[in-house]
Design a protein around this motif. Structure first.
Motif, PDB file in Angstrom:
ATOM      1  N   TYR A  35      89.141   5.268  27.995  1.00  0.00           N
ATOM      2  CA  TYR A  35      90.114   5.978  28.813  1.00  0.00           C
ATOM      3  C   TYR A  35      89.604   6.002  30.253  1.00  0.00           C
ATOM      4  CZ  TYR A  35      92.860   8.058  24.969  1.00  0.00           C
ATOM      5  OH  TYR A  35      93.685   8.257  23.886  1.00  0.00           O
ATOM      6  N   GLN A  37      90.116   8.329  33.819  1.00  0.00           N
ATOM      7  CA  GLN A  37      90.658   9.595  34.299  1.00  0.00           C
ATOM      8  C   GLN A  37      90.403   9.754  35.795  1.00  0.00           C
ATOM      9  OE1 GLN A  37      89.124  13.243  32.546  1.00  0.00           O
ATOM     10  NE2 GLN A  37      91.092  14.283  32.878  1.00  0.00           N
ATOM     11  N   PRO A  42      95.481  13.631  33.681  1.00  0.00           N
ATOM     12  CA  PRO A  42      94.985  13.528  32.303  1.00  0.00           C
ATOM     13  C   PRO A  42      94.355  12.163  32.062  1.00  0.00           C
ATOM     14  CG  PRO A  42      97.360  13.244  32.350  1.00  0.00           C
ATOM     15  CD  PRO A  42      96.953  13.619  33.748  1.00  0.00           C
ATOM     16  N   PRO A  43      93.543  12.029  31.024  1.00  0.00           N
ATOM     17  CA  PRO A  43      92.988  10.708  30.685  1.00  0.00           C
ATOM     18  C   PRO A  43      94.113   9.724  30.349  1.00  0.00           C
ATOM     19  CG  PRO A  43      91.815  12.448  29.523  1.00  0.00           C
ATOM     20  CD  PRO A  43      93.022  13.076  30.130  1.00  0.00           C
ATOM     21  N   LEU A  45      94.898   6.014  28.557  1.00  0.00           N
ATOM     22  CA  LEU A  45      94.344   5.030  27.634  1.00  0.00           C
ATOM     23  C   LEU A  45      94.275   3.654  28.290  1.00  0.00           C
ATOM     24  CD1 LEU A  45      93.401   4.493  24.685  1.00  0.00           C
ATOM     25  CD2 LEU A  45      95.792   3.926  24.178  1.00  0.00           C
ATOM     26  N   LEU A  88      86.519   8.615  36.424  1.00  0.00           N
ATOM     27  CA  LEU A  88      85.685   8.957  35.270  1.00  0.00           C
ATOM     28  C   LEU A  88      86.151   8.089  34.099  1.00  0.00           C
ATOM     29  CD1 LEU A  88      83.528  10.905  34.001  1.00  0.00           C
ATOM     30  CD2 LEU A  88      85.468  12.374  33.375  1.00  0.00           C
ATOM     31  N   LEU A  90      85.941   7.318  30.214  1.00  0.00           N
ATOM     32  CA  LEU A  90      85.625   8.035  28.988  1.00  0.00           C
ATOM     33  C   LEU A  90      85.725   7.109  27.788  1.00  0.00           C
ATOM     34  CD1 LEU A  90      87.828  11.134  29.802  1.00  0.00           C
ATOM     35  CD2 LEU A  90      85.340  11.183  29.630  1.00  0.00           C
ATOM     36  N   PHE A 104      85.027  12.580  22.255  1.00  0.00           N
ATOM     37  CA  PHE A 104      84.762  11.917  23.528  1.00  0.00           C
ATOM     38  C   PHE A 104      83.291  11.969  23.892  1.00  0.00           C
ATOM     39  CE2 PHE A 104      88.765  10.805  25.531  1.00  0.00           C
ATOM     40  CZ  PHE A 104      89.677  11.467  24.737  1.00  0.00           C
TER      41      PHE A 104
ATOM     42  N   TYR B  36      92.707  20.044  23.686  1.00  0.00           N
ATOM     43  CA  TYR B  36      91.400  19.764  24.260  1.00  0.00           C
ATOM     44  C   TYR B  36      91.176  20.691  25.455  1.00  0.00           C
ATOM     45  CZ  TYR B  36      90.771  15.443  21.588  1.00  0.00           C
ATOM     46  OH  TYR B  36      90.591  14.532  20.581  1.00  0.00           O
ATOM     47  N   GLN B  38      88.898  20.955  28.945  1.00  0.00           N
ATOM     48  CA  GLN B  38      88.115  20.114  29.846  1.00  0.00           C
ATOM     49  C   GLN B  38      87.673  20.937  31.048  1.00  0.00           C
ATOM     50  OE1 GLN B  38      90.015  16.555  31.455  1.00  0.00           O
ATOM     51  NE2 GLN B  38      88.021  15.536  31.602  1.00  0.00           N
ATOM     52  N   SER B  43      83.892  15.954  30.173  1.00  0.00           N
ATOM     53  CA  SER B  43      84.810  15.231  29.306  1.00  0.00           C
ATOM     54  C   SER B  43      85.604  16.213  28.439  1.00  0.00           C
ATOM     55  CB  SER B  43      84.038  14.238  28.439  1.00  0.00           C
ATOM     56  OG  SER B  43      83.170  14.928  27.563  1.00  0.00           O
ATOM     57  N   PRO B  44      86.742  15.780  27.889  1.00  0.00           N
ATOM     58  CA  PRO B  44      87.536  16.667  27.025  1.00  0.00           C
ATOM     59  C   PRO B  44      86.795  17.016  25.741  1.00  0.00           C
ATOM     60  CG  PRO B  44      88.839  14.804  27.812  1.00  0.00           C
ATOM     61  CD  PRO B  44      87.412  14.499  28.138  1.00  0.00           C
ATOM     62  N   LEU B  88      94.392  20.437  27.641  1.00  0.00           N
ATOM     63  CA  LEU B  88      95.206  19.245  27.441  1.00  0.00           C
ATOM     64  C   LEU B  88      95.794  19.250  26.042  1.00  0.00           C
ATOM     65  CD1 LEU B  88      92.557  16.815  28.920  1.00  0.00           C
ATOM     66  CD2 LEU B  88      94.774  17.241  29.965  1.00  0.00           C
ATOM     67  N   LEU B  99      96.430   8.136  21.369  1.00  0.00           N
ATOM     68  CA  LEU B  99      96.460   9.572  21.608  1.00  0.00           C
ATOM     69  C   LEU B  99      96.871   9.752  23.065  1.00  0.00           C
ATOM     70  CD1 LEU B  99      95.741  12.331  20.266  1.00  0.00           C
ATOM     71  CD2 LEU B  99      93.514  12.141  21.377  1.00  0.00           C
ATOM     72  N   PHE B 101      97.882  12.144  26.200  1.00  0.00           N
ATOM     73  CA  PHE B 101      97.644  13.495  26.680  1.00  0.00           C
ATOM     74  C   PHE B 101      98.795  13.997  27.527  1.00  0.00           C
ATOM     75  CE2 PHE B 101      93.368  14.371  25.367  1.00  0.00           C
ATOM     76  CZ  PHE B 101      92.819  13.124  25.157  1.00  0.00           C
ATOM     77  N   GLY B 102      99.022  15.295  27.438  1.00  0.00           N
ATOM     78  CA  GLY B 102      99.933  15.956  28.358  1.00  0.00           C
ATOM     79  C   GLY B 102      99.304  16.050  29.734  1.00  0.00           C
ATOM     80  N   THR B 103     100.074  16.577  30.655  1.00  0.00           N
ATOM     81  CA  THR B 103      99.643  16.643  32.050  1.00  0.00           C
ATOM     82  C   THR B 103      98.530  17.666  32.263  1.00  0.00           C
ATOM     83  OG1 THR B 103     101.550  18.104  32.350  1.00  0.00           O
ATOM     84  CG2 THR B 103     101.811  15.824  33.035  1.00  0.00           C
ATOM     85  N   GLY B 104      98.335  18.575  31.302  1.00  0.00           N
ATOM     86  CA  GLY B 104      97.269  19.559  31.403  1.00  0.00           C
ATOM     87  C   GLY B 104      97.691  20.830  32.119  1.00  0.00           C
TER      88      GLY B 104
END
Lengths: 113, 111
Positions: A35, A37, A42-43, A45, A88, A90, A104, B36, B38, B43-44, B88, B99, B101-104
């Motif tokens: 991933y 970021q 958000p991370p 993929l 970053l 991941l 992670f 998650y 963060q 990291s998450p 997240l 997987l 992720f949402g915007t957080g």
């Protein structure tokens, strides 16, 4: 062992350099992920490996080249990166199509100068 | 495009109060749901997972899932300053390796 280990933790590279990020897990997971970021996002993929074979490439530029030498290791080879690639990075692992979430690593903070 | 929406915040909650974080998702094939945490620069970290409609409690955390409404939430009771982080939401389709992720939501606990 419930950890995903990433090295290096920090990396500064020039736009003409070649470098590699490394990821290792010993949880018996057969799916591994990269991933990316950016700050306050958000991370996202990049790649998925399932049983050591690349199963998903999210249209990542060819200057990023993943490699999965065995079920425990995942590499990301970097070449001719741009400053906007600073982020970053991941690594994560999980069971293949499992019910559990991903674990992670601590990430590699990459700066391209 | 499969979307996962969260209130971006920042959400400020007094110490000791309940923090409520919400998430909606568009993919009706989602079967596993993860929260998650963060911390800045880290990291998450997986803190909750839920698979069935209803509530799931783990210590101070409660996850709630309503698949008909495509809604999942996370409640944090007795909020502590150490809960200040970005949370997240991540739904997952069982047949899919991805997987997303949402915007957080950035949560700040005020002492």
């Amino acid at each position: 062992d419930t950890e995903v280990t990433q090295t290096p933790k920090h990396l500064v590279m020039g736009m003409t350099n070649k470098k590699s990020l490394k990821c290792e897990q010993h949880m018996g997971h057969r799916a591994m992920y990269w991933y990316k970021q950016k700050a306050k996002k958000p991370p996202e993929l990049m790649f998925v490996y399932s049983y050591e074979k690349l199963s998903i490439n999210e249209s990542v530029p060819s200057r990023f080249s993943p490699e999965c030498p065995n079920s425990s290791l995942l590499n990301l080879h970097l070449h001719a990166l741009q400053p906007e690639d600073s982020a970053l990075y991941l690594c994560a692992s999980s069971q293949v199509r499992g019910w559990d979430g991903y674990t992670f690593g601590s990430g590699t903070r990459l700066t391209v100068v | 495009q499969k979307e996962v929406e969260q209130n971006s915040g920042p959400l400020s909650v007094p110490e000791g109060a309940i923090a409520s974080l919400n998430c909606t998702y568009s993919d009706r094939g989602s079967q596993s749901f993860f929260w998650y945490r963060q911390y800045s620069g880290k990291s998450p970290e997986l803190i909750m997972s839920i698979y069935s409609n209803g509530d799931k409690e783990d210590g101070r955390f409660t996850a709630q899932l309503n698949k008909a409404s495509q809604y999942v939430s996370l409640l944090i009771r007795d909020s502590q300053p150490s809960d200040s982080a970005t949370y997240l939401c991540a739904p997952k389709d069982f047949g899919n390796e991805k997987l997303t992720f949402g915007t957080g939501t950035r949560l700040t606990i005020i002492p």
